[in-house]
Write a protein that holds these residues in place. Structure first.
Motif, mmCIF file in Angstrom:
data_model
loop_
_atom_site.group_PDB
_atom_site.id
_atom_site.type_symbol
_atom_site.label_atom_id
_atom_site.label_comp_id
_atom_site.label_asym_id
_atom_site.label_seq_id
_atom_site.Cartn_x
_atom_site.Cartn_y
_atom_site.Cartn_z
ATOM 1 N N ALA A 250 0.828 -1.212 0.000
ATOM 2 C CA ALA A 250 0.000 0.000 0.000
ATOM 3 C C ALA A 250 0.861 1.260 0.000
ATOM 4 C CB ALA A 250 -0.919 -0.008 1.220
ATOM 5 N N THR A 251 1.911 1.261 0.811
ATOM 6 C CA THR A 251 2.768 2.444 0.923
ATOM 7 C C THR A 251 3.484 2.736 -0.391
ATOM 8 O OG1 THR A 251 3.117 1.957 3.276
ATOM 9 C CG2 THR A 251 4.656 3.477 2.248
ATOM 10 N N HIS A 252 4.024 1.707 -1.033
ATOM 11 C CA HIS A 252 4.743 1.907 -2.285
ATOM 12 C C HIS A 252 3.797 2.364 -3.400
ATOM 13 C CE1 HIS A 252 8.486 -0.722 -1.153
ATOM 14 N NE2 HIS A 252 8.260 0.283 -0.322
ATOM 15 N N LEU A 253 2.575 1.848 -3.420
ATOM 16 C CA LEU A 253 1.605 2.298 -4.423
ATOM 17 C C LEU A 253 1.321 3.797 -4.267
ATOM 18 C CD1 LEU A 253 -1.075 -0.565 -4.632
ATOM 19 C CD2 LEU A 253 0.445 0.192 -6.454
ATOM 20 N N ASN A 256 4.082 6.119 -5.241
ATOM 21 C CA ASN A 256 4.305 6.199 -6.684
ATOM 22 C C ASN A 256 3.078 6.697 -7.448
ATOM 23 O OD1 ASN A 256 7.123 5.085 -7.370
ATOM 24 N ND2 ASN A 256 6.361 3.652 -5.838
ATOM 25 N N GLY A 257 2.144 7.330 -6.722
ATOM 26 C CA GLY A 257 1.084 8.053 -7.387
ATOM 27 C C GLY A 257 -0.280 7.400 -7.473
ATOM 28 N N ALA A 258 -0.454 6.208 -6.890
ATOM 29 C CA ALA A 258 -1.775 5.566 -6.929
ATOM 30 C C ALA A 258 -2.770 6.362 -6.083
ATOM 31 C CB ALA A 258 -1.675 4.132 -6.409
ATOM 32 N N ASP A 259 -4.029 6.364 -6.487
ATOM 33 C CA ASP A 259 -5.028 7.097 -5.703
ATOM 34 C C ASP A 259 -5.562 6.206 -4.580
ATOM 35 O OD1 ASP A 259 -8.001 6.073 -6.523
ATOM 36 O OD2 ASP A 259 -6.633 5.938 -8.223
ATOM 37 N N LEU A 260 -6.081 6.864 -3.553
ATOM 38 C CA LEU A 260 -6.482 6.182 -2.323
ATOM 39 C C LEU A 260 -7.615 5.191 -2.557
ATOM 40 C CD1 LEU A 260 -5.370 6.432 0.563
ATOM 41 C CD2 LEU A 260 -7.235 7.998 1.073
ATOM 42 N N ARG A 261 -8.567 5.529 -3.410
ATOM 43 C CA ARG A 261 -9.713 4.652 -3.669
ATOM 44 C C ARG A 261 -9.267 3.342 -4.312
ATOM 45 N NH1 ARG A 261 -14.460 5.492 -0.952
ATOM 46 N NH2 ARG A 261 -14.942 7.718 -0.873
ATOM 47 N N THR A 262 -8.317 3.433 -5.225
ATOM 48 C CA THR A 262 -7.804 2.225 -5.875
ATOM 49 C C THR A 262 -7.116 1.322 -4.867
ATOM 50 O OG1 THR A 262 -7.488 3.407 -7.970
ATOM 51 C CG2 THR A 262 -6.261 1.357 -7.680
ATOM 52 N N VAL A 263 -6.293 1.917 -4.003
ATOM 53 C CA VAL A 263 -5.589 1.140 -2.975
ATOM 54 C C VAL A 263 -6.594 0.505 -2.020
ATOM 55 C CG1 VAL A 263 -3.903 1.244 -1.083
ATOM 56 C CG2 VAL A 263 -3.520 2.558 -3.177
ATOM 57 N N THR A 279 -1.569 7.244 4.142
ATOM 58 C CA THR A 279 -1.214 8.594 3.703
ATOM 59 C C THR A 279 -0.276 9.231 4.720
ATOM 60 O OG1 THR A 279 -3.139 9.622 4.775
ATOM 61 C CG2 THR A 279 -3.401 8.890 2.501
ATOM 62 N N HIS A 280 -0.423 8.860 6.010
ATOM 63 C CA HIS A 280 0.490 9.379 7.035
ATOM 64 C C HIS A 280 1.891 8.823 6.810
ATOM 65 C CE1 HIS A 280 -2.867 11.141 9.090
ATOM 66 N NE2 HIS A 280 -3.452 9.977 9.279
ATOM 67 N N VAL A 281 1.960 7.560 6.403
ATOM 68 C CA VAL A 281 3.255 6.938 6.133
ATOM 69 C C VAL A 281 3.929 7.628 4.960
ATOM 70 C CG1 VAL A 281 4.418 4.802 5.466
ATOM 71 C CG2 VAL A 281 2.489 4.708 7.020
ATOM 72 N N THR A 282 3.178 7.910 3.898
ATOM 73 C CA THR A 282 3.763 8.537 2.714
ATOM 74 C C THR A 282 4.190 9.970 3.011
ATOM 75 O OG1 THR A 282 1.558 9.133 1.914
ATOM 76 C CG2 THR A 282 2.489 7.103 1.087
ATOM 77 N N LYS A 283 3.431 10.684 3.840
ATOM 78 C CA LYS A 283 3.837 12.038 4.228
ATOM 79 C C LYS A 283 5.141 11.998 5.012
ATOM 80 C CE LYS A 283 -0.863 13.928 4.401
ATOM 81 N NZ LYS A 283 -1.992 14.256 5.311
ATOM 82 N N ASP A 284 5.246 11.017 5.900
ATOM 83 C CA ASP A 284 6.466 10.850 6.686
ATOM 84 C C ASP A 284 7.641 10.545 5.755
ATOM 85 O OD1 ASP A 284 7.861 10.564 9.235
ATOM 86 O OD2 ASP A 284 7.971 8.431 8.745
#
Length: 297
Positions: A250-253, A256-263, A279-284
């Protein structure tokens, strides 16, 4: 009706009508047996005697035992569901646990692997032994799809369509979903199925994709053991559990630009809020990258 008789009927209800998984049914049963033992220690002989004060005392006991907030919340949910069912079927008073608030969840970010760490894991499965071929297929598939370990171990040959690179999984609540997988996972899976699976199965006959050394279907515990062994071979100083690969997926998706609904759809989450933690992980991740790379950070 005795607590054990009521529990037996409740188990049948959540298994047959609610389609709860075997794991969830076991957890609910364990939670309710623990609560019944507490009632007995308090001298409560009938479920009809349970009041709000007993619910408060029980939750206080759980906090005194230093249980995680998620565990306490699950126990409250299990007992609340039981009394709701008991109110409808046996006339139990359900207000005792309905009035309780769930403890606020601890904000813990999910652990995940960086791409360099993942590469080390893949390199640790590169020899051509039957076990390594199976282990690489497991690792590739968990990372490629983000599936749960229970979904992996229940995967059958008929669930995989190699032609279009899609597999079918049965998630929580018997919810079916389809997940695509890429070329790396497909190559590893085909190599395992063509070369190693029949050798590992020996005289066994079943349709499950992954098998243990004795030819029996692989269990979630077996997958955890395999992943721990891969980490040792890769000389990584970290603990690993199957859900880490789901977190990594989930984090790698998202990175690399995947949208939240798809994940959300790929993970099989019922609510978007369950996916939003990533999203918190990606912001970090973005902040750390910025701090390390920007000359004036």
């Amino acid at each position: 009706m005795s607590p054990s008789e009521a529990l037996s009927q409740f188990k049948s209800y959540i298994q047959l009508e609610k389609n709860y998984s075997k794991h969830t049914v076991r957890e609910y049963e364990s939670d309710l047996l623990d609560f019944f033992a507490f009632l007995q220690s308090e001298g409560i002989k009938s479920l009809h005697e349970v009041e709000y004060i007993h619910a408060r005392l029980y939750v206080t006991k759980l906090y005194d035992e230093s249980l995680a907030r998620t565990s306490i919340s699950r126990k409250i949910s299990a007992i609340r569901s039981f009394f709701k069912y008991g109110n409808r079927e046996f006339g139990l008073n359900e207000s005792a646990f309905r009035s309780l608030y769930h403890p606020k969840k601890e904000e813990r970010l999910p652990h995940f692997f960086y791409e360099k760490e993942l590469q080390q894991l893949f390199e640790a499965t590169e020899d051509d032994s039957h076990m390594s071929l199976r282990n690489r297929a497991i690792l590739e598939l968990l990372y490629a799809t983000g599936m749960r370990v229970s979904e992996l171990t229940s995967l059958e040959e008929s669930d995989i369509d190699m032609r279009i690179g899609i597999l079918r999984v049965m998630g929580k609540g018997r919810k079916e979903r389809y997940i695509p997988f890429g070329q790396f996972a497909q190559d590893a899976l085909e190599h395992y199925m063509d070369v190693a699976r029949s050798k590992l199965m020996k005289q066994s006959k079943h349709t499950f994709v992954f098998t243990n050394m004795r030819g029996q279907p692989l269990t979630p515990r077996g997958v955890r053991y395999i992943l721990t062994d891969i980490v040792k071979k890769a000389s990584l100083h970290t603990k690993i559990y199957p859900h880490m690969l789901r977190h990594t997926f989930a984090t790698h998706l998202l990175n690399n630009g995947a949208d939240l609904r798809t994940v959300q759809e790929l993970l099989g989450h019922s609510h978007l809020s369950s996916t939003q933690i990533y999203t918190h992980v990606t912001k970090d991740h973005l902040r750390k990258t910025y701090m390390n790379a920007h000359p004036r950070a």
